[in-house]
Design a protein around this motif. Structure first.
Motif, mmCIF file in Angstrom:
data_model
loop_
_atom_site.group_PDB
_atom_site.id
_atom_site.type_symbol
_atom_site.label_atom_id
_atom_site.label_comp_id
_atom_site.label_asym_id
_atom_site.label_seq_id
_atom_site.Cartn_x
_atom_site.Cartn_y
_atom_site.Cartn_z
ATOM 1 N N ILE A 83 -3.105 -8.404 -2.709
ATOM 2 C CA ILE A 83 -3.656 -8.913 -3.970
ATOM 3 C C ILE A 83 -4.934 -8.177 -4.343
ATOM 4 C CG2 ILE A 83 -4.675 -10.943 -5.085
ATOM 5 C CD1 ILE A 83 -2.771 -12.663 -3.402
ATOM 6 N N LEU A 84 -5.721 -7.829 -3.323
ATOM 7 C CA LEU A 84 -7.000 -7.165 -3.565
ATOM 8 C C LEU A 84 -6.828 -5.784 -4.187
ATOM 9 C CD1 LEU A 84 -10.089 -7.234 -3.197
ATOM 10 C CD2 LEU A 84 -9.731 -6.242 -0.913
ATOM 11 N N LEU A 85 -5.793 -5.067 -3.788
ATOM 12 C CA LEU A 85 -5.597 -3.698 -4.277
ATOM 13 C C LEU A 85 -5.493 -3.627 -5.802
ATOM 14 C CD1 LEU A 85 -3.164 -2.369 -1.519
ATOM 15 C CD2 LEU A 85 -5.461 -1.505 -2.001
ATOM 16 N N PRO A 86 -4.590 -4.396 -6.445
ATOM 17 C CA PRO A 86 -4.540 -4.338 -7.911
ATOM 18 C C PRO A 86 -5.777 -4.915 -8.588
ATOM 19 C CG PRO A 86 -3.031 -6.012 -7.094
ATOM 20 C CD PRO A 86 -3.513 -5.252 -5.907
ATOM 21 N N VAL A 87 -6.434 -5.881 -7.922
ATOM 22 C CA VAL A 87 -7.661 -6.447 -8.490
ATOM 23 C C VAL A 87 -8.747 -5.373 -8.551
ATOM 24 C CG1 VAL A 87 -9.542 -8.080 -8.111
ATOM 25 C CG2 VAL A 87 -7.168 -8.818 -7.816
ATOM 26 N N SER A 141 -8.243 8.802 -15.720
ATOM 27 C CA SER A 141 -7.219 9.418 -16.566
ATOM 28 C C SER A 141 -6.605 10.628 -15.861
ATOM 29 C CB SER A 141 -7.809 9.839 -17.914
ATOM 30 O OG SER A 141 -8.832 10.796 -17.714
ATOM 31 N N GLN A 142 -5.474 11.068 -16.349
ATOM 32 C CA GLN A 142 -4.797 12.222 -15.777
ATOM 33 C C GLN A 142 -5.460 13.511 -16.267
ATOM 34 O OE1 GLN A 142 -1.934 12.217 -13.591
ATOM 35 N NE2 GLN A 142 -2.810 14.249 -13.383
ATOM 36 N N PRO A 143 -6.080 14.299 -15.374
ATOM 37 C CA PRO A 143 -6.709 15.555 -15.817
ATOM 38 C C PRO A 143 -5.656 16.523 -16.358
ATOM 39 C CG PRO A 143 -7.407 14.944 -13.586
ATOM 40 C CD PRO A 143 -6.236 14.071 -13.930
ATOM 41 N N HIS A 144 -5.939 17.144 -17.487
ATOM 42 C CA HIS A 144 -4.981 18.097 -18.057
ATOM 43 C C HIS A 144 -4.812 19.318 -17.163
ATOM 44 C CE1 HIS A 144 -4.268 16.013 -21.815
ATOM 45 N NE2 HIS A 144 -5.575 15.818 -21.952
ATOM 46 N N GLY A 156 6.057 -1.245 -8.635
ATOM 47 C CA GLY A 156 5.941 0.204 -8.550
ATOM 48 C C GLY A 156 6.267 0.871 -9.874
ATOM 49 N N GLY A 157 7.379 0.453 -10.494
ATOM 50 C CA GLY A 157 7.743 1.006 -11.791
ATOM 51 C C GLY A 157 6.718 0.672 -12.862
ATOM 52 N N ALA A 158 6.175 -0.547 -12.812
ATOM 53 C CA ALA A 158 5.188 -0.970 -13.810
ATOM 54 C C ALA A 158 3.914 -0.142 -13.716
ATOM 55 C CB ALA A 158 4.863 -2.452 -13.624
ATOM 56 N N SER A 159 3.541 0.289 -12.502
ATOM 57 C CA SER A 159 2.327 1.095 -12.351
ATOM 58 C C SER A 159 2.460 2.432 -13.076
ATOM 59 C CB SER A 159 2.025 1.317 -10.866
ATOM 60 O OG SER A 159 2.945 2.210 -10.264
ATOM 61 N N VAL A 160 3.665 3.002 -13.059
ATOM 62 C CA VAL A 160 3.898 4.271 -13.755
ATOM 63 C C VAL A 160 3.985 4.037 -15.261
ATOM 64 C CG1 VAL A 160 5.396 6.304 -13.924
ATOM 65 C CG2 VAL A 160 5.121 5.144 -11.730
ATOM 66 N N LEU A 161 4.684 2.985 -15.645
ATOM 67 C CA LEU A 161 4.790 2.655 -17.063
ATOM 68 C C LEU A 161 3.423 2.394 -17.678
ATOM 69 C CD1 LEU A 161 7.895 0.296 -16.965
ATOM 70 C CD2 LEU A 161 7.734 2.443 -18.249
ATOM 71 N N PHE A 179 -3.643 1.810 -11.255
ATOM 72 C CA PHE A 179 -2.593 1.016 -10.626
ATOM 73 C C PHE A 179 -1.579 1.913 -9.909
ATOM 74 C CE2 PHE A 179 -4.197 -1.793 -13.985
ATOM 75 C CZ PHE A 179 -4.512 -2.899 -13.216
ATOM 76 N N TYR A 180 -1.328 3.087 -10.463
ATOM 77 C CA TYR A 180 -0.429 4.032 -9.777
ATOM 78 C C TYR A 180 -1.049 4.500 -8.474
ATOM 79 C CZ TYR A 180 2.357 8.186 -8.801
ATOM 80 O OH TYR A 180 3.149 9.118 -8.188
ATOM 81 N N ILE A 181 -2.345 4.770 -8.476
ATOM 82 C CA ILE A 181 -3.037 5.170 -7.256
ATOM 83 C C ILE A 181 -2.991 4.047 -6.219
ATOM 84 C CG2 ILE A 181 -5.293 5.782 -6.286
ATOM 85 C CD1 ILE A 181 -5.902 7.223 -8.922
ATOM 86 N N ALA A 182 -3.176 2.816 -6.689
ATOM 87 C CA ALA A 182 -3.104 1.660 -5.784
ATOM 88 C C ALA A 182 -1.728 1.564 -5.137
ATOM 89 C CB ALA A 182 -3.425 0.379 -6.541
ATOM 90 N N THR A 183 -0.683 1.880 -5.905
ATOM 91 C CA THR A 183 0.678 1.870 -5.365
ATOM 92 C C THR A 183 0.873 2.971 -4.346
ATOM 93 O OG1 THR A 183 1.595 0.934 -7.402
ATOM 94 C CG2 THR A 183 3.119 2.108 -5.964
#
Length: 265
Positions: free
Chosen positions: A13-17, A26-29, A153-158, A173-177
């Motif tokens: 629970i702590l990870l997504p919090v 953000s994703q670096p270009h 997992g899918g929601a973190s990418v979405l 959230f993707y990094i947390a996953t």
């Protein structure tokens, strides 16, 4: 066991919090500007594309192994219950999908393609977390656990891709996953006994995965060593080796106890 479960649940629970409250990443270009952009046979970024082939081969080998029989009805095989079987089925199906997803992305690297690259990876790592959990902890509705974890997992990418479309990219959230799931897997293996032999092999899987992540960070450095292979292509090969190590574990492990299969499994 109950105390350890509560601690793991609190960590989960702590990870997504923490991801929610941290400043958005953000994703670096520059991420899309890979060191090795050589064109071979008319294919741009050739080595970054073909280095994904191990995912296809090992993923299909995993599916073939699981489909070889009704594995959960044969305790001498790798999985003892249908819920474990389903989890590993999602793992290897996701690995197969990494090949077209990553190949599509590397043909013309941008955030749109990266979405299809990352989605099966997130699904696969969460399905593996589900498998490791179900093997060690008695859960009445294990199918629900698999569905929830894979959905997260899918929601973190979405969410990441949606946030990029809004102009405020958020990878948190993707990094947390990506880093939270392996951490939880390590703790599960460490604190809860498996019903199988060779349970420590999962450490090898995660070690190869960690080396893959390191190679990704050293993309340019590895390429400059002789311009033979880049760190990113090496990442694909090492990650493919991690999946092979998982399949190797399943093929070699044995059930420790031939207890009755729980009702409904």
């Amino acid at each position: 066991m109950r105390t350890k479960l509560y601690l793991l649940l609190m960590l989960a629970i702590l990870l997504p919090v923490v991801a929610f409250f941290l400043p958005p990443i953000s994703q670096p270009h520059v991420y899309h500007d890979f060191a090795d952009q050589r064109v071979w046979l008319g294919m741009p970024n050739f080595w970054n594309i073909v280095s994904n082939l191990p995912f296809l081969f090992v993923g299909l080998a995993g599916l073939k192994f699981l489909y070889a029989g009704a594995a959960w009805q044969q305790p001498s095989l790798a999985v003892y219950t249908v819920d474990e079987y389903r989890s590993y089925l999602v793992v290897f199906a996701s690995i197969v999908l990494v090949f077209p997803g990553s190949a599509y992305y590397h043909w013309n690297p941008d955030n749109s393609g990266l979405f299809w690259d990352r989605l099966p990876i997130a699904l696969g790592i969460m399905a593996l977390l589900s498998a490791v959990l179900i093997e060690r902890v008695p859960i009445k509705r294990a199918a629900l656990v698999l569905g929830v974890l894979v959905s997260l997992g899918g929601a973190s990418v979405l969410f990441w891709y949606w946030s990029e479309q809004q102009g405020e990219g958020n990878l948190n959230f993707y990094i947390a996953t990506q880093f939270g799931a392996p951490l939880l897997i390590i703790l599960l293996v460490r604190f809860f006994p498996s019903r199988y032999t060779r349970s420590a092999d999962i450490y090898g899987v995660l070690a190869w995965y960690a080396l893959a992540k390191l190679a990704e960070l050293l993309d340019e450095f590895v390429y400059q060593l002789g311009e033979v292979i880049s760190g990113h292509a090496l990442k694909h090969l090492l990650a493919g080796l991690a999946v092979y190590w998982l399949l190797r574990m399943l093929k070699r492990r044995k059930l420790l106890s031939h207890e009755a299969i729980p009702a409904g499994h």
